[in-house]
Design a protein around this motif. Structure first.
Motif, short mmCIF file in Angstrom:
data_model
loop_
_atom_site.label_atom_id
_atom_site.label_comp_id
_atom_site.label_asym_id
_atom_site.label_seq_id
_atom_site.Cartn_x
_atom_site.Cartn_y
_atom_site.Cartn_z
N THR A 11 -4.22 5.64 8.02
CA THR A 11 -4.69 4.97 6.79
C THR A 11 -4.51 5.89 5.71
O THR A 11 -4.92 7.05 5.89
CB THR A 11 -6.14 4.45 7.11
N THR A 12 -3.86 5.27 4.35
CA THR A 12 -3.50 6.54 3.61
C THR A 12 -3.83 5.78 2.07
O THR A 12 -4.00 4.55 1.85
CB THR A 12 -1.87 6.42 3.47
N ILE A 13 -4.60 6.85 1.42
CA ILE A 13 -5.08 6.47 0.17
C ILE A 13 -4.46 7.32 -0.78
O ILE A 13 -4.22 8.72 -0.70
CB ILE A 13 -6.68 6.61 0.03
N LEU A 14 -3.40 7.02 -1.79
CA LEU A 14 -2.67 7.59 -2.52
C LEU A 14 -3.12 7.50 -4.17
O LEU A 14 -3.07 6.38 -4.59
CB LEU A 14 -1.44 7.16 -2.47
N ILE A 15 -3.50 8.55 -4.71
CA ILE A 15 -4.13 8.39 -6.25
C ILE A 15 -2.85 9.16 -7.22
O ILE A 15 -2.43 10.18 -6.87
CB ILE A 15 -4.99 9.24 -6.35
N SER A 16 -2.32 8.30 -8.10
CA SER A 16 -1.52 8.95 -8.60
C SER A 16 -1.39 8.09 -10.22
O SER A 16 -1.84 7.03 -10.33
CB SER A 16 0.05 8.95 -8.39
N HIS A 17 -1.03 8.80 -11.21
CA HIS A 17 -0.84 8.34 -12.79
C HIS A 17 0.35 7.52 -12.76
O HIS A 17 0.69 6.84 -13.76
CB HIS A 17 -1.09 9.20 -13.99
N ARG A 18 1.48 7.95 -11.68
CA ARG A 18 2.91 7.54 -11.93
C ARG A 18 2.91 6.08 -11.01
O ARG A 18 2.74 6.45 -9.68
CB ARG A 18 3.81 8.77 -11.53
N LEU A 19 2.94 5.14 -11.55
CA LEU A 19 3.02 3.81 -10.88
C LEU A 19 4.28 3.44 -10.07
O LEU A 19 4.05 2.36 -9.20
CB LEU A 19 2.72 2.81 -11.83
N GLY A 20 4.98 4.52 -9.84
CA GLY A 20 6.16 4.37 -9.01
C GLY A 20 5.72 4.36 -7.59
O GLY A 20 6.58 3.72 -6.84
N ILE A 21 4.73 4.97 -7.21
CA ILE A 21 3.95 5.07 -5.88
C ILE A 21 3.71 3.67 -5.33
O ILE A 21 3.69 3.53 -4.13
CB ILE A 21 2.70 5.75 -5.80
N THR A 22 3.69 2.62 -6.34
CA THR A 22 3.27 1.32 -5.73
C THR A 22 4.28 0.62 -5.06
O THR A 22 3.90 -0.31 -4.14
CB THR A 22 2.89 0.16 -7.12
N SER A 23 5.57 1.09 -5.01
CA SER A 23 6.62 0.50 -4.16
C SER A 23 6.48 0.97 -2.62
O SER A 23 7.18 0.20 -1.81
CB SER A 23 7.95 1.00 -4.72
N VAL A 24 5.74 1.79 -2.37
CA VAL A 24 5.50 2.27 -1.00
C VAL A 24 4.14 2.21 -0.41
O VAL A 24 3.87 2.45 0.76
CB VAL A 24 5.75 3.77 -0.74
N VAL A 25 3.32 1.25 -0.98
CA VAL A 25 2.01 0.96 -0.60
C VAL A 25 1.89 -0.49 -0.17
O VAL A 25 2.63 -1.41 -0.61
CB VAL A 25 0.89 1.46 -1.41
N ASP A 26 0.81 -0.93 0.73
CA ASP A 26 0.53 -2.31 1.05
C ASP A 26 -0.56 -3.08 0.05
O ASP A 26 -0.27 -4.12 -0.31
CB ASP A 26 -0.26 -2.16 2.23
N ARG A 27 -1.13 -2.25 -0.68
CA ARG A 27 -2.19 -2.60 -1.55
C ARG A 27 -2.64 -1.56 -2.86
O ARG A 27 -2.52 -0.63 -2.59
CB ARG A 27 -3.45 -2.74 -0.76
N ILE A 28 -3.07 -2.05 -3.97
CA ILE A 28 -3.23 -1.28 -5.02
C ILE A 28 -4.73 -1.67 -5.42
O ILE A 28 -4.94 -2.70 -5.64
CB ILE A 28 -2.36 -1.53 -6.18
N LEU A 29 -5.36 -0.70 -5.86
CA LEU A 29 -6.98 -0.64 -6.20
C LEU A 29 -6.72 -0.23 -7.77
O LEU A 29 -6.31 0.92 -7.92
CB LEU A 29 -7.82 0.03 -5.40
N VAL A 30 -7.09 -1.17 -8.60
CA VAL A 30 -7.20 -0.69 -10.15
C VAL A 30 -8.48 -0.36 -10.66
O VAL A 30 -9.38 -1.32 -10.69
CB VAL A 30 -6.60 -1.65 -11.02
N PHE A 31 -8.85 0.72 -10.94
CA PHE A 31 -10.09 1.31 -11.52
C PHE A 31 -10.06 1.28 -13.18
O PHE A 31 -9.03 1.72 -13.55
CB PHE A 31 -10.40 2.74 -10.93
N LYS A 32 -11.36 1.09 -13.76
CA LYS A 32 -11.23 0.86 -14.87
C LYS A 32 -12.94 0.98 -15.12
O LYS A 32 -13.65 0.23 -14.55
CB LYS A 32 -10.82 -0.16 -15.63
#
Length: 612
Positions: free
Chosen positions: A559-580
């Motif tokens: 299980t992997t959680i990837l935190i980044s400001h660079r949204l290019g990472i979104t191409s390698v994950v299954d799901r995105i959590l958007v915090f605000k």
């Protein structure tokens, strides 16, 4: 009646304070006994016997003076004088030997105490709840005060306790002897020793008060010095300082703060010196007066003999010094109690739950149930009403603006803080009640990863101390995640010593250190969950692209959680959590979130335009 009630309350408060101080002294004494070895204890006991040596020496000198006086009158026996002289020599030798042995053991005890203090401070830093690391209860300043002052004063105070008892014995023996000559001599010497002791008490109190008050000013002066000159092995800002020619500006800031800080200290020091000089002058005048009293008594009663004058001359100075030292040490000991209490403050801090018992079947699942969180001393909720389930093996990206709660989310997940409300489970363990067990299931690359001053191999394997992989196995892992170039560039490969303190000052670049941190996380192969917090922040674009390309090799089925400001990472994950603003406002795949044309889509387009 109210007055009586108030005075009774005040009296109870004072009694509690006295009992608290007594408990502090007894605790410090017990620590001293534990730290001292048997040899040191024996030497301390010898010190009590040595307290009577000055009186014995004075008695022998008195007898020798009388014997020599009789020899001068042709009524004495030379052999008696010779025996007395030999006795004096032997007593001096014994005194010198005991004094030097005591000084040696005191030095050893101070080293042992220093080690104990360092171990205690390090242990508390690693065991207290993480909220203190984030400066809850002004932890940073209090810890700095303990390291700079309280620990040292604690060590000295323990020495004072034994010294005071030995001085009391020496004082009683000298006072008893001089009392037989004239009680006034004893009283005068004792009374005139009191001002020095009172001065020491008030000076110690003032010093403690201002040391605590000036910690922030002193720290600020040190901060500016480190910016300009580099603190320890940190020279990060020197390039910018040189480029913008900031030396004179920063030096002026440092000097202004340092001059004000030193000026305040010097003002108090000058006042202390003047008062101490006055007290010493009074003691000197009194000492001369005592000698005059003795000479007058001998003149009026010649039967006393010159030996009495020798006795008074020797013991008066001894009694005066002993009384002053004893009173001063008692006062210093009393004033050092706040330092001891500040040191023992560490024992009162909340500790993390130490149980590391993990469930028999650990999983890679993560759940947040109604979780809200605010940092200590703040009412502002950084996370609000987080409800989330991450299934085993899922690849998750966490995105959002600065201050949206991403890093706090990771800190809670790793058990650094307890949530205000709600519950978090990681790898089958409750993070609140079993933080150590939960961490067993997690491997992390923190945003502020550590640089260990040791070999590259140890920098990697330190994440799993129970695993003992061969060099070839480690190299295969590095090749698999495409970070083996760091090792290949080193003369001694995995065994190359790196860091600013290495023999060749072989410090790695920021990108190389980040690759080592990735390898460290991957080495912990039993972990079911991997967290990567800004794992490409120090990597160049090519290395970043390689990381995304090798993402599956790095994370495997974890299980992997990837935190980044660079949204290019979104191409390698299954799901995105958007915090605000502390909330998860969007949750889905890249395709789903882009179709919503919401907050994530805005961020994505805002970044994408710079790459077109």
């Amino acid at each position: 009646m109210p007055v009586f009630s108030g005075s009774r309350h005040s009296g109870m408060k004072r009694r509690k304070q006295r009992m608290s101080k007594l408990r502090t002294l007894l605790k410090a004494l017990w620590i001293s006994i534990k730290i001292k070895g048997p040899v040191s204890v024996i030497i301390s006991l010898l010190g009590f016997a040595a307290a009577f040596l000055p009186v014995l020496l004075a008695g022998y000198l008195r007898a020798l003076t009388d014997a020599l006086q009789m020899l001068a009158g042709e009524g004495g026996v030379p052999g008696k004088a010779l025996k007395l002289f030999s006795g004096i020599v032997m007593l001096y030798i014994v005194q010198v030997v005991i004094t030097n042995v005591q000084q040696y053991t005191v030095g050893l005890d101070e080293i042992k105490m220093e080690r104990y203090l360092k171990r205690t401070i390090m242990r508390h830093k690693c065991e207290v709840r993480y909220q203190y690391v984030e400066n809850y209860d002004d932890f940073h300043n209090r810890l700095a005060f303990i390291e700079e002052y309280a620990g040292k004063q604690m060590a000295r105070s323990i020495t004072y306790m034994i010294t005071v008892l030995q001085l009391l014995l020496a004082f009683c023996a000298a006072a008893f002897t001089l009392w037989s000559v004239s009680p006034f001599i004893v009283l005068i010497l004792f009374i005139t020793s009191i001002p020095a002791a009172l001065l020491s008490y008030f000076q110690q109190e003032e010093t403690f008060r201002y040391r605590a008050k000036w910690m922030e000013e002193g720290s600020l002066a040190i901060h500016y010095f480190h910016i300009i000159g580099g603190g320890g092995y940190s020279y990060d800002g020197l390039q910018e300082i040189r480029h913008f020619a900031l030396f004179d500006y920063l030096k002026a800031r440092w000097r202004a703060i340092a001059d004000e800080y030193i000026g305040k200290k010097n003002k108090i020091m000058a006042r202390h010196i003047k008062c101490n000089m006055a007290a010493d002058f009074l003691r000197s005048i009194v000492y001369l007066a005592v000698l005059f009293i003795a000479a007058r008594a001998i003149y009026q009663n010649p039967v006393l003999g010159l030996g009495t004058f020798t006795l008074v001359f020797t013991l008066s100075g001894q009694l005066q010094n002993t009384a002053s030292e004893c009173l001063v040490d008692i006062m210093v000991l009393a004033q050092n109690i706040p330092y001891m209490q500040e040191f023992f403050y560490l024992d009162k801090l909340e500790r993390e739950v130490c149980s590391a018992d993990s469930p028999e079947e650990g999983t890679g699942e993560i759940t947040f149930e109604n979780v809200s969180f605010a940092y200590p001393n703040s009412d502002n909720k950084v996370l609000q009403d987080i409800n989330l389930r991450i299934r085993e093996g899922e690849k998750i990206a966490v995105v959002g603006e600065n201050g949206s709660g991403k890093s706090t989310f990771i800190s809670l997940l790793c058990g650094m803080f307890d949530p205000l409300t709600g519950r978090i489970r990681v790898g089958g363990a409750d993070v609140g009640s079993q933080p150590a067990a939960a961490r067993k299931a997690v491997s992390v690359v923190f945003q502020d990863f550590a640089h260990y001053e040791t070999s590259i191999r140890e920098n990697i394997t330190i994440s799993d101390k129970h695993r003992n992989a061969a060099d070839q196995e480690i190299m295969e892992l590095l090749q698999k995640i495409n970070v083996d170039d760091v090792v290949k560039e080193q003369k001694n490969g995995l065994h190359e010593l790196v860091g600013s303190f290495s023999e060749k000052a072989n410090n790695l670049s920021g990108g190389q250190w980040q690759k080592i941190s990735l390898a460290r996380a991957a080495y912990r192969n039993k972990a079911k969950i991997m967290i990567l917090d800004e794992p490409t922040s120090a990597l160049d674009p090519v290395a970043e692209a390689q990381l995304y390309h090798n993402f599956t090799a790095l994370t495997e089925d974890k299980t992997t959680i990837l935190i980044s400001h660079r949204l290019g990472i979104t191409s390698v994950v299954d799901r995105i959590l958007v915090f605000k603003e502390g909330r998860i406002i969007e949750d889905g795949s890249h395709k789903e979130l882009m179709a919503k044309k919401g907050y994530y889509a805005q961020m994505y387009h805002a970044q994408a335009q710079w790459y077109v």
